[in-house]
Design a protein around this motif. Structure first.
Motif, PDB file in Angstrom:
ATOM      1  N   VAL A 198      -1.153   7.166   5.672  1.00 43.10           N
ATOM      2  CA  VAL A 198      -0.217   6.551   5.318  1.00 43.10           C
ATOM      3  C   VAL A 198       1.076   6.518   6.069  1.00 43.10           C
ATOM      4  CG1 VAL A 198       1.447   6.025   3.416  1.00 43.10           C
ATOM      5  CG2 VAL A 198      -1.016   6.276   2.856  1.00 43.10           C
ATOM      6  N   ASN A 199       1.638   5.531   6.619  1.00 38.97           N
ATOM      7  CA  ASN A 199       3.007   5.671   7.516  1.00 38.97           C
ATOM      8  C   ASN A 199       3.900   5.299   6.443  1.00 38.97           C
ATOM      9  OD1 ASN A 199       1.986   6.647  10.009  1.00 38.97           O
ATOM     10  ND2 ASN A 199       1.157   4.576  10.517  1.00 38.97           N
ATOM     11  N   ALA A 200       5.120   6.018   6.736  1.00 40.62           N
ATOM     12  CA  ALA A 200       6.352   5.663   6.208  1.00 40.62           C
ATOM     13  C   ALA A 200       7.556   5.783   7.072  1.00 40.62           C
ATOM     14  CB  ALA A 200       6.727   6.643   4.721  1.00 40.62           C
ATOM     15  N   ARG A 229      -0.008  16.276   8.079  1.00 37.45           N
ATOM     16  CA  ARG A 229       1.447  15.571   7.628  1.00 37.45           C
ATOM     17  C   ARG A 229       2.273  15.780   8.983  1.00 37.45           C
ATOM     18  NH1 ARG A 229       4.028  18.776   4.257  1.00 37.45           N
ATOM     19  NH2 ARG A 229       4.984  17.258   2.729  1.00 37.45           N
ATOM     20  N   SER A 230       2.983  14.688   9.030  1.00 41.00           N
ATOM     21  CA  SER A 230       3.849  14.926  10.347  1.00 41.00           C
ATOM     22  C   SER A 230       5.118  14.017  10.425  1.00 41.00           C
ATOM     23  CB  SER A 230       3.075  14.222  11.667  1.00 41.00           C
ATOM     24  OG  SER A 230       2.918  12.894  11.306  1.00 41.00           O
ATOM     25  N   ALA A 231       6.124  13.924  11.148  1.00 38.81           N
ATOM     26  CA  ALA A 231       7.307  13.279  11.206  1.00 38.81           C
ATOM     27  C   ALA A 231       7.772  13.180  12.610  1.00 38.81           C
ATOM     28  CB  ALA A 231       8.346  13.681  10.183  1.00 38.81           C
ATOM     29  N   MET A 232       8.482  11.934  13.041  1.00 41.52           N
ATOM     30  CA  MET A 232       9.022  11.693  13.945  1.00 41.52           C
ATOM     31  C   MET A 232      10.344  11.132  13.960  1.00 41.52           C
ATOM     32  SD  MET A 232       7.694   9.233  17.176  1.00 41.52           S
ATOM     33  CE  MET A 232       6.279  10.326  17.500  1.00 41.52           C
ATOM     34  N   VAL A 233      11.205  11.533  14.862  1.00 45.10           N
ATOM     35  CA  VAL A 233      12.530  10.718  15.100  1.00 45.10           C
ATOM     36  C   VAL A 233      12.634  10.047  16.480  1.00 45.10           C
ATOM     37  CG1 VAL A 233      15.115  10.938  15.016  1.00 45.10           C
ATOM     38  CG2 VAL A 233      13.838  12.286  13.371  1.00 45.10           C
ATOM     39  N   MET A 234      12.763   8.862  16.604  1.00 41.73           N
ATOM     40  CA  MET A 234      12.376   8.217  17.819  1.00 41.73           C
ATOM     41  C   MET A 234      13.551   7.320  18.136  1.00 41.73           C
ATOM     42  SD  MET A 234       9.296   5.826  19.106  1.00 41.73           S
ATOM     43  CE  MET A 234       9.888   4.087  18.462  1.00 41.73           C
ATOM     44  N   CYS A 245       7.062   9.001   9.088  1.00 44.55           N
ATOM     45  CA  CYS A 245       6.349  10.082   8.556  1.00 44.55           C
ATOM     46  C   CYS A 245       4.844   9.530   8.528  1.00 44.55           C
ATOM     47  CB  CYS A 245       6.983  10.445   7.224  1.00 44.55           C
ATOM     48  SG  CYS A 245       8.596  11.065   7.215  1.00 44.55           S
ATOM     49  N   GLY A 246       3.934  10.567   8.533  1.00 48.79           N
ATOM     50  CA  GLY A 246       2.560  10.190   8.467  1.00 48.79           C
ATOM     51  C   GLY A 246       1.818  11.269   7.558  1.00 48.79           C
ATOM     52  N   GLY A 247       1.131  10.725   6.521  1.00 48.60           N
ATOM     53  CA  GLY A 247       0.161  11.881   6.201  1.00 48.60           C
ATOM     54  C   GLY A 247      -1.025  11.198   5.571  1.00 48.60           C
ATOM     55  N   THR A 248      -2.255  12.269   5.833  1.00 48.15           N
ATOM     56  CA  THR A 248      -3.638  11.823   5.685  1.00 48.15           C
ATOM     57  C   THR A 248      -3.791  11.845   4.140  1.00 48.15           C
ATOM     58  OG1 THR A 248      -4.308  13.897   6.013  1.00 48.15           O
ATOM     59  CG2 THR A 248      -4.300  12.458   7.756  1.00 48.15           C
ATOM     60  N   ARG A 249      -5.044  11.480   4.050  1.00 50.16           N
ATOM     61  CA  ARG A 249      -5.320  11.374   2.482  1.00 50.16           C
ATOM     62  C   ARG A 249      -5.171  12.736   1.769  1.00 50.16           C
ATOM     63  NH1 ARG A 249      -9.716   9.495   3.394  1.00 50.16           N
ATOM     64  NH2 ARG A 249      -9.151   7.212   3.098  1.00 50.16           N
ATOM     65  N   GLY A 250      -4.351  12.494   0.412  1.00 46.25           N
ATOM     66  CA  GLY A 250      -3.797  13.782  -0.077  1.00 46.25           C
ATOM     67  C   GLY A 250      -2.600  14.144   0.163  1.00 46.25           C
ATOM     68  N   GLY A 251      -2.187  13.740   1.222  1.00 48.83           N
ATOM     69  CA  GLY A 251      -0.819  14.307   1.795  1.00 48.83           C
ATOM     70  C   GLY A 251       0.348  13.281   2.189  1.00 48.83           C
ATOM     71  N   PRO A 253       3.259  10.412   2.415  1.00 52.94           N
ATOM     72  CA  PRO A 253       4.406  10.468   2.158  1.00 52.94           C
ATOM     73  C   PRO A 253       4.950   9.398   0.980  1.00 52.94           C
ATOM     74  CG  PRO A 253       4.100   9.328   4.117  1.00 52.94           C
ATOM     75  CD  PRO A 253       2.909   9.655   3.685  1.00 52.94           C
ATOM     76  N   PRO A 254       6.085   9.467   0.422  1.00 47.58           N
ATOM     77  CA  PRO A 254       6.518   8.681  -0.683  1.00 47.58           C
ATOM     78  C   PRO A 254       7.161   7.499   0.073  1.00 47.58           C
ATOM     79  CG  PRO A 254       7.896  10.715  -0.525  1.00 47.58           C
ATOM     80  CD  PRO A 254       6.693  10.845   0.287  1.00 47.58           C
ATOM     81  N   ALA A 255       7.472   6.409  -0.848  1.00 54.45           N
ATOM     82  CA  ALA A 255       8.365   5.377  -0.563  1.00 54.45           C
ATOM     83  C   ALA A 255       9.827   5.505  -1.153  1.00 54.45           C
ATOM     84  CB  ALA A 255       7.641   4.160  -1.268  1.00 54.45           C
ATOM     85  N   ASP A 256      10.255   6.418  -1.685  1.00 55.37           N
ATOM     86  CA  ASP A 256      11.483   6.319  -2.109  1.00 55.37           C
ATOM     87  C   ASP A 256      12.293   7.265  -1.218  1.00 55.37           C
ATOM     88  OD1 ASP A 256      11.874   9.331  -3.702  1.00 55.37           O
ATOM     89  OD2 ASP A 256      10.031   8.544  -3.510  1.00 55.37           O
ATOM     90  N   ALA A 257      13.800   7.049  -1.135  1.00 52.16           N
ATOM     91  CA  ALA A 257      14.503   7.773  -0.271  1.00 52.16           C
ATOM     92  C   ALA A 257      14.578   9.134  -0.365  1.00 52.16           C
ATOM     93  CB  ALA A 257      15.850   6.986  -0.317  1.00 52.16           C
ATOM     94  N   GLU A 258      14.726   9.559  -1.606  1.00 49.13           N
ATOM     95  CA  GLU A 258      14.805  11.032  -2.009  1.00 49.13           C
ATOM     96  C   GLU A 258      13.514  11.635  -1.386  1.00 49.13           C
ATOM     97  OE1 GLU A 258      15.434  14.185  -5.590  1.00 49.13           O
ATOM     98  OE2 GLU A 258      15.910  11.937  -5.612  1.00 49.13           O
ATOM     99  N   GLY A 259      12.547  10.996  -1.898  1.00 49.25           N
ATOM    100  CA  GLY A 259      11.085  11.480  -1.452  1.00 49.25           C
ATOM    101  C   GLY A 259      10.891  11.649  -0.251  1.00 49.25           C
ATOM    102  N   PHE A 260      11.377  10.672   0.434  1.00 50.14           N
ATOM    103  CA  PHE A 260      11.083  10.618   2.144  1.00 50.14           C
ATOM    104  C   PHE A 260      11.830  11.723   2.800  1.00 50.14           C
ATOM    105  CE2 PHE A 260      12.407   8.910   6.463  1.00 50.14           C
ATOM    106  CZ  PHE A 260      11.368   8.424   6.795  1.00 50.14           C
TER     107      PHE A 260
END
Length: 465
Positions: A198-200, A229-234, A245-251, A253-260
């Motif tokens: 899942v990409n967020a 689980r990964s993240a990038m600032v581009m 952010c990218g996380g495979t099944r079970g990891g 990323p969430p869609a809410d700002a605080e969770g992000f």
């Protein structure tokens, strides 16, 4: 003689195909797309990954330049960033932080996918032989021996649009297998390997003083029997950061700002979260789940009709985390252009089969890289690592570990990552020696920041981490 080609799909693969067809002397090139295309660099419905990070690698940019000369300058003029893989990236690999080198290395362009598509489309539509029509292609016309055109659905019903050559560049949602079955051609093998990624993504304004901060990435770790689980600032156009952010099944990323934000801070290094904690968000968090690797083995079909070519994601699509899709689309269009030049026209016998086989080679290379890592994640569906996968994985890990302090090892990884050389580059004698010798320098304890960059990071950090 009047010749018409019909291209299904006005995305990157479709527009590049249209360009080579027009340059090859095709009288009329009609590009069909069901979307109403934006009149600027904006997101559109038919591009599910459009809001997330895209990297235009050296190899892909070179292929695009062959097809649309000057496209790189157009992108830079519109605000794209040119980034050196050797010095302009802060990267934490599964083996630790990679060093930055002052020596020259391959470059990549970073900008939004919308800007890439818009820039290419605008350039191609300057050609008087190319036009885009808003219409839905619903099938092929002709026979198992030769495709004669496309069946199009419009407000007044269905109609047939004749063509000397049809190019399916309709992307991840292609219906090519069903269309072939409608012509009496069945048995095409399809394979799907799905890590559940899942990409967020969220866009931020670049804070004052951080305009030259390097592209920053914390890579996923496929070696620990946990979800990746990964993240990038581009940096992208308009003085903005695209944070993905990218996380495979079970990891995931969430869609809410605080969770992000929390997701970025919980990674093996919190640098992405520290950066964005002091930046102004410009959008909500956008999620996408259309990320599986799908390969249609059309090039292996025992029978193939004349007059039909398949390119881009319609032939094979990959987990977007590896930044290969745009380059592979350009490679396929380049194959089409070269085969048209050799054949002398779109109606040449055997052209479609030769293009398909040529376009399949870069697809297979990208597939091997993407699937070779995705099968390592514990909840991946559609494949498990075999003996060969584990051997390649062990060697890749050793090479990555060496790259932390070996320019020779780092160069091999950059060359393959930038897609300017095939993966066999990793097995050249100098690269093998570097992997076997290992890093001559000690491992880094943290990101290789300059004093000015560290000051920027500390000034932005609102997390207290």
């Amino acid at each position: 003689m009047s010749r018409r080609a019909v291209v299904v799909g006005a995305g990157l693969a479709g527009m590049l195909a249209a360009a080579v067809l027009a340059d090859a002397g095709v009288t009329e090139v009609v590009v069909l797309d069901r979307d109403e295309l934006p009149d600027g660099p904006r997101q559109r419905r038919g591009l599910p990954q459009g809001r997330h990070a895209h990297l235009l690698m050296t190899g892909g940019l070179r292929a695009m330049e062959e097809i649309v000369p000057g496209v790189g300058k157009r992108l830079l003029a519109a605000g794209a960033h040119e980034i050196s893989l050797s010095s302009g990236v802060l990267a934490r690999s599964p083996e630790g932080w990679l060093r930055r080198w002052r020596r020259e290395g391959p470059v990549m362009l970073t900008c939004t996918r919308a800007l890439v598509d818009w820039t290419v489309r605008a350039a191609v539509l300057e050609h008087p032989r190319v036009e885009v029509r808003r219409a839905a292609a619903v099938g092929l016309t002709g026979s198992a021996g030769r495709v004669r055109g496309v069946r199009v659905s419009g407000p007044d019903g269905e109609a047939d649009l004749e063509a000397d050559l049809v190019v399916d560049a309709s992307g991840r949602g292609t219906r090519i297998v069903t269309w072939l079955e409608g012509l009496g051609l069945s048995g095409v093998r399809t394979r799907t390997v799905d890590s559940g990624l899942v990409n967020a993504s969220r866009v931020y304004r670049v804070p004052a003083g951080a305009e030259r901060f390097p592209l920053t990435i914390v890579q996923a770790d496929p070696y620990v029997s946990r979800p990746g689980r990964s993240a990038m600032v581009m940096p992208v156009e308009g003085d903005r950061w695209l944070v993905s952010c990218g996380g495979t099944r079970g990891g995931e990323p969430p869609a809410d700002a605080e969770g992000f934000l929390r997701y970025t801070l919980d990674l093996p290094d919190p640098i992405v979260g520290r950066l964005i904690s002091g930046a102004e968000p410009l959008t909500d968090v956008h999620l996408s789940r259309s990320t599986s690797n799908v390969r249609h083995y059309l090039d292996k079909a025992p029978h193939w009709p004349e007059g039909l070519v398949v390119l881009g994601d319609a032939l094979g699509t990959f987990n977007p985390a590896y930044g290969q899709g745009m380059s592979v689309a350009a490679f396929g269009a380049r194959v089409l252009g070269r085969e048209l030049e050799r054949a002398g026209g779109p109606e040449a016998p055997g052209l479609a089969r030769r293009v398909l086989r040529g376009a399949a080679r870069p697809v297979d290379a990208a597939w091997a890289m993407a699937v070779g890592q995705d099968v390592l994640y514990p909840a991946t569906r559609g494949g498990r690592p075999g003996i060969a996968d584990r051997a390649v994985t062990a060697y890749t890990r050793r090479m990555t570990r060496a790259a932390a302090g070996s320019f020779a090892a780092a160069s091999a990884i950059w060359d393959v990552t930038s897609m300017r050389t095939p993966p066999t580059r990793m097995f050249h004698p100098a690269a093998v020696l570097a992997a076997l010798t290992g890093s001559p320098l000690p491992a880094l304890s943290g990101p290789p920041l300059t004093p000015a960059e560290r000051e920027v990071l500390d000034g932005l950090d609102r997390t207290g981490v």
